[in-house]
Design a protein around this motif. Structure first.
Motif, PDB file in Angstrom:
ATOM      1  N   GLU A   1     -69.926 -38.501  10.853  1.00 21.70           N
ATOM      2  CA  GLU A   1     -70.846 -39.046   9.851  1.00 21.70           C
ATOM      3  C   GLU A   1     -70.132 -39.920   8.826  1.00 21.70           C
ATOM      4  OE1 GLU A   1     -74.230 -37.750   6.573  1.00 21.70           O
ATOM      5  OE2 GLU A   1     -73.385 -36.214   7.879  1.00 21.70           O
ATOM      6  N   ARG A   2     -69.020 -39.449   8.292  1.00 17.99           N
ATOM      7  CA  ARG A   2     -68.291 -40.237   7.290  1.00 17.99           C
ATOM      8  C   ARG A   2     -67.863 -41.580   7.876  1.00 17.99           C
ATOM      9  NH1 ARG A   2     -63.325 -40.376   6.889  1.00 17.99           N
ATOM     10  NH2 ARG A   2     -62.179 -41.263   5.176  1.00 17.99           N
ATOM     11  N   TYR A   3     -67.336 -41.567   9.075  1.00 16.90           N
ATOM     12  CA  TYR A   3     -66.905 -42.789   9.766  1.00 16.90           C
ATOM     13  C   TYR A   3     -68.092 -43.726  10.012  1.00 16.90           C
ATOM     14  CZ  TYR A   3     -65.387 -45.589  13.810  1.00 16.90           C
ATOM     15  OH  TYR A   3     -65.123 -46.609  14.695  1.00 16.90           O
ATOM     16  N   ASP A   4     -69.236 -43.169  10.480  1.00 14.69           N
ATOM     17  CA  ASP A   4     -70.422 -43.990  10.739  1.00 14.69           C
ATOM     18  C   ASP A   4     -70.916 -44.676   9.468  1.00 14.69           C
ATOM     19  OD1 ASP A   4     -70.473 -43.314  13.435  1.00 14.69           O
ATOM     20  OD2 ASP A   4     -71.980 -41.749  13.192  1.00 14.69           O
ATOM     21  N   ARG A   5     -70.793 -44.005   8.332  1.00 13.92           N
ATOM     22  CA  ARG A   5     -71.280 -44.546   7.059  1.00 13.92           C
ATOM     23  C   ARG A   5     -70.315 -45.542   6.422  1.00 13.92           C
ATOM     24  NH1 ARG A   5     -75.470 -42.104   4.968  1.00 13.92           N
ATOM     25  NH2 ARG A   5     -76.168 -40.083   5.744  1.00 13.92           N
TER      26      ARG A   5
ATOM     27  N   GLU B   1     -66.360 -46.955   7.690  1.00  7.71           N
ATOM     28  CA  GLU B   1     -65.595 -47.891   8.515  1.00  7.71           C
ATOM     29  C   GLU B   1     -66.438 -48.515   9.634  1.00  7.71           C
ATOM     30  OE1 GLU B   1     -62.723 -50.214  10.374  1.00  7.71           O
ATOM     31  OE2 GLU B   1     -62.735 -49.376   8.351  1.00  7.71           O
ATOM     32  N   LYS B   2     -67.211 -47.712  10.326  1.00  8.41           N
ATOM     33  CA  LYS B   2     -68.006 -48.243  11.434  1.00  8.41           C
ATOM     34  C   LYS B   2     -69.070 -49.201  10.910  1.00  8.41           C
ATOM     35  CE  LYS B   2     -69.645 -46.607  15.887  1.00  8.41           C
ATOM     36  NZ  LYS B   2     -69.990 -45.430  16.685  1.00  8.41           N
ATOM     37  N   PHE B   3     -69.725 -48.846   9.819  1.00 10.13           N
ATOM     38  CA  PHE B   3     -70.722 -49.721   9.203  1.00 10.13           C
ATOM     39  C   PHE B   3     -70.059 -51.031   8.769  1.00 10.13           C
ATOM     40  CE2 PHE B   3     -74.078 -49.958   5.557  1.00 10.13           C
ATOM     41  CZ  PHE B   3     -74.727 -50.992   6.207  1.00 10.13           C
ATOM     42  N   ALA B   4     -68.883 -50.935   8.165  1.00  9.40           N
ATOM     43  CA  ALA B   4     -68.165 -52.147   7.744  1.00  9.40           C
ATOM     44  C   ALA B   4     -67.844 -53.035   8.941  1.00  9.40           C
ATOM     45  CB  ALA B   4     -66.883 -51.766   6.998  1.00  9.40           C
ATOM     46  N   ARG B   5     -67.486 -52.433  10.055  1.00  3.84           N
ATOM     47  CA  ARG B   5     -67.221 -53.235  11.256  1.00  3.84           C
ATOM     48  C   ARG B   5     -68.496 -53.921  11.733  1.00  3.84           C
ATOM     49  NH1 ARG B   5     -63.213 -49.789  15.254  1.00  3.84           N
ATOM     50  NH2 ARG B   5     -61.857 -48.967  13.638  1.00  3.84           N
ATOM     51  N   TYR B   6     -69.582 -53.172  11.809  1.00  2.00           N
ATOM     52  CA  TYR B   6     -70.843 -53.775  12.258  1.00  2.00           C
ATOM     53  C   TYR B   6     -71.259 -54.951  11.377  1.00  2.00           C
ATOM     54  CZ  TYR B   6     -71.874 -49.958  15.532  1.00  2.00           C
ATOM     55  OH  TYR B   6     -71.852 -49.056  16.571  1.00  2.00           O
ATOM     56  N   MET B   7     -71.038 -54.825  10.080  1.00  2.00           N
ATOM     57  CA  MET B   7     -71.441 -55.898   9.167  1.00  2.00           C
ATOM     58  C   MET B   7     -70.696 -57.206   9.447  1.00  2.00           C
ATOM     59  SD  MET B   7     -72.301 -54.169   5.475  1.00  2.00           S
ATOM     60  CE  MET B   7     -70.757 -53.331   5.236  1.00  2.00           C
TER      61      MET B   7
ATOM     62  N   TYR C   1     -64.156 -44.866  24.105  1.00  2.00           N
ATOM     63  CA  TYR C   1     -63.198 -44.598  23.037  1.00  2.00           C
ATOM     64  C   TYR C   1     -63.478 -45.470  21.824  1.00  2.00           C
ATOM     65  CZ  TYR C   1     -60.515 -42.531  26.862  1.00  2.00           C
ATOM     66  OH  TYR C   1     -60.122 -41.779  27.936  1.00  2.00           O
ATOM     67  N   GLU C   2     -63.062 -44.970  20.659  1.00  2.00           N
ATOM     68  CA  GLU C   2     -63.069 -45.774  19.447  1.00  2.00           C
ATOM     69  C   GLU C   2     -61.730 -45.592  18.769  1.00  2.00           C
ATOM     70  OE1 GLU C   2     -66.418 -45.813  16.841  1.00  2.00           O
ATOM     71  OE2 GLU C   2     -67.836 -45.707  18.497  1.00  2.00           O
ATOM     72  N   LEU C   3     -61.259 -46.668  18.171  1.00  2.00           N
ATOM     73  CA  LEU C   3     -59.989 -46.647  17.445  1.00  2.00           C
ATOM     74  C   LEU C   3     -60.299 -46.427  15.973  1.00  2.00           C
ATOM     75  CD1 LEU C   3     -56.924 -47.010  17.760  1.00  2.00           C
ATOM     76  CD2 LEU C   3     -57.268 -49.438  17.257  1.00  2.00           C
ATOM     77  N   ILE C   4     -59.888 -45.270  15.463  1.00  2.00           N
ATOM     78  CA  ILE C   4     -60.153 -44.899  14.080  1.00  2.00           C
ATOM     79  C   ILE C   4     -58.825 -44.592  13.410  1.00  2.00           C
ATOM     80  CG2 ILE C   4     -61.386 -43.326  12.538  1.00  2.00           C
ATOM     81  CD1 ILE C   4     -63.261 -42.702  14.940  1.00  2.00           C
ATOM     82  N   ASP C   5     -58.476 -45.393  12.420  1.00  2.00           N
ATOM     83  CA  ASP C   5     -57.218 -45.207  11.683  1.00  2.00           C
ATOM     84  C   ASP C   5     -56.016 -45.087  12.610  1.00  2.00           C
ATOM     85  OD1 ASP C   5     -58.586 -45.257   9.229  1.00  2.00           O
ATOM     86  OD2 ASP C   5     -58.957 -43.101   9.299  1.00  2.00           O
ATOM     87  N   GLY C   6     -55.983 -45.928  13.645  1.00  2.00           N
ATOM     88  CA  GLY C   6     -54.837 -45.977  14.539  1.00  2.00           C
ATOM     89  C   GLY C   6     -54.814 -44.907  15.620  1.00  2.00           C
TER      90      GLY C   6
ATOM     91  N   PRO D   1     -63.474 -52.963  19.000  1.00  7.21           N
ATOM     92  CA  PRO D   1     -64.885 -52.719  19.302  1.00  7.21           C
ATOM     93  C   PRO D   1     -65.277 -51.279  19.014  1.00  7.21           C
ATOM     94  CG  PRO D   1     -63.612 -52.852  21.317  1.00  7.21           C
ATOM     95  CD  PRO D   1     -62.683 -53.206  20.198  1.00  7.21           C
ATOM     96  N   VAL D   2     -66.588 -51.059  18.896  1.00  6.46           N
ATOM     97  CA  VAL D   2     -67.129 -49.718  18.648  1.00  6.46           C
ATOM     98  C   VAL D   2     -68.241 -49.440  19.653  1.00  6.46           C
ATOM     99  CG1 VAL D   2     -66.517 -49.627  16.202  1.00  6.46           C
ATOM    100  CG2 VAL D   2     -68.691 -50.640  16.891  1.00  6.46           C
ATOM    101  N   VAL D   3     -68.637 -48.164  19.730  1.00  5.81           N
ATOM    102  CA  VAL D   3     -69.652 -47.733  20.686  1.00  5.81           C
ATOM    103  C   VAL D   3     -70.821 -47.112  19.920  1.00  5.81           C
ATOM    104  CG1 VAL D   3     -70.140 -46.300  22.704  1.00  5.81           C
ATOM    105  CG2 VAL D   3     -67.850 -47.223  22.369  1.00  5.81           C
ATOM    106  N   PRO D   4     -71.932 -47.846  19.762  1.00  8.04           N
ATOM    107  CA  PRO D   4     -73.095 -47.244  19.103  1.00  8.04           C
ATOM    108  C   PRO D   4     -73.865 -46.350  20.069  1.00  8.04           C
ATOM    109  CG  PRO D   4     -73.598 -49.492  19.734  1.00  8.04           C
ATOM    110  CD  PRO D   4     -72.147 -49.248  20.091  1.00  8.04           C
ATOM    111  N   ASP D   5     -74.702 -45.494  19.510  1.00  9.91           N
ATOM    112  CA  ASP D   5     -75.550 -44.655  20.359  1.00  9.91           C
ATOM    113  C   ASP D   5     -76.593 -45.516  21.064  1.00  9.91           C
ATOM    114  OD1 ASP D   5     -74.408 -42.057  19.838  1.00  9.91           O
ATOM    115  OD2 ASP D   5     -75.163 -42.302  17.805  1.00  9.91           O
ATOM    116  N   VAL D   6     -77.222 -46.423  20.318  1.00 11.95           N
ATOM    117  CA  VAL D   6     -78.210 -47.335  20.885  1.00 11.95           C
ATOM    118  C   VAL D   6     -78.015 -48.691  20.232  1.00 11.95           C
ATOM    119  CG1 VAL D   6     -80.682 -47.795  21.261  1.00 11.95           C
ATOM    120  CG2 VAL D   6     -79.863 -45.425  21.146  1.00 11.95           C
ATOM    121  N   VAL D   7     -78.104 -49.752  21.035  1.00 15.10           N
ATOM    122  CA  VAL D   7     -77.997 -51.111  20.500  1.00 15.10           C
ATOM    123  C   VAL D   7     -79.010 -51.995  21.201  1.00 15.10           C
ATOM    124  CG1 VAL D   7     -76.104 -51.724  22.074  1.00 15.10           C
ATOM    125  CG2 VAL D   7     -76.432 -53.035  19.980  1.00 15.10           C
TER     126      VAL D   7
END
Length: 180
Positions: free
Chosen positions: A111-115, A117-123, A18-23, A71-77
């Motif tokens: 795609e929008r989320y990956d580019r 919010e998710k990118f911002a979290r990873y940073m 699971y991922e938590l996106i905007d609550g 936390p988030v779930v990437p495809d590969v890490v």
């Protein structure tokens, strides 16, 4: 859903991710055959260059701990922190705490989320050095590196991505082998 409720949800071992996106908690399991094949190809390329006995390990569909965020779930890490592998040192429930390279295969629904919010979290992860976004519809990959201030680099068929870390090479045509 609150962050606390989300943390409780993912603290139980489950086949779902699971991922938590905007609550809202979203089940991120399942993907297209192309998405899965691209993720497998990237994992295989990395594993082929790194082997299986060194300090670095490749994971798919595992939670990555984000400082101050869910936390988030990437495809590969890729992680080279032994604490991410050692059963006595790793987080419980299991979450990678020191991602070095993260790869996301873009899907129309995320795609929008990956580019954004998710990118911002990873940073927020101090160990992250490279963030890679791979299209599943064309041989096109974007690479963002901490060393360049997260400036976008674009790669397509015939080009090779060379993360400075660990002397790795990811030929674009190999990422898409058997897919496009």
């Amino acid at each position: 859903m609150t962050e606390e409720a989300f943390e409780r949800l993912i603290s139980v071992e489950s086949p779902y991710r699971y991922e938590l996106i905007d609550g809202v908690g979203y089940d991120m399991t399942g993907s297209t055959p192309e998405h899965s094949a691209i993720s497998s190809n990237v994992e295989g390329l990395l594993r082929g260059q790194l082997g299986i006995s060194g300090p670095c390990h490749i994971h798919r569909d595992q939670y990555v701990a984000i400082p101050g965020k869910p936390p988030v779930v990437p495809d590969v890490v890729l992680t080279c922190d032994l604490a991410d592998w050692d059963k006595d040192k790793r987080l419980k429930p299991f979450m990678i705490q020191s991602p070095l390279i993260v790869i996301e295969v873009l899907s129309p629904s995320t795609e929008r989320y990956d580019r954004t919010e998710k990118f911002a979290r990873y940073m927020r992860c101090p160990t992250l050095e490279v963030y890679i976004l791979a299209s599943q519809d064309e041989q096109y990959v974007e690479v963002y590196r901490r060393s360049t201030g997260w400036k976008q680099e674009r790669f397509s068929d015939g080009q090779t991505i060379k993360p400075e870390q660990l002397d790795l090479e990811l030929p674009v045509e190999s990422i898409y082998e058997g897919v496009l």
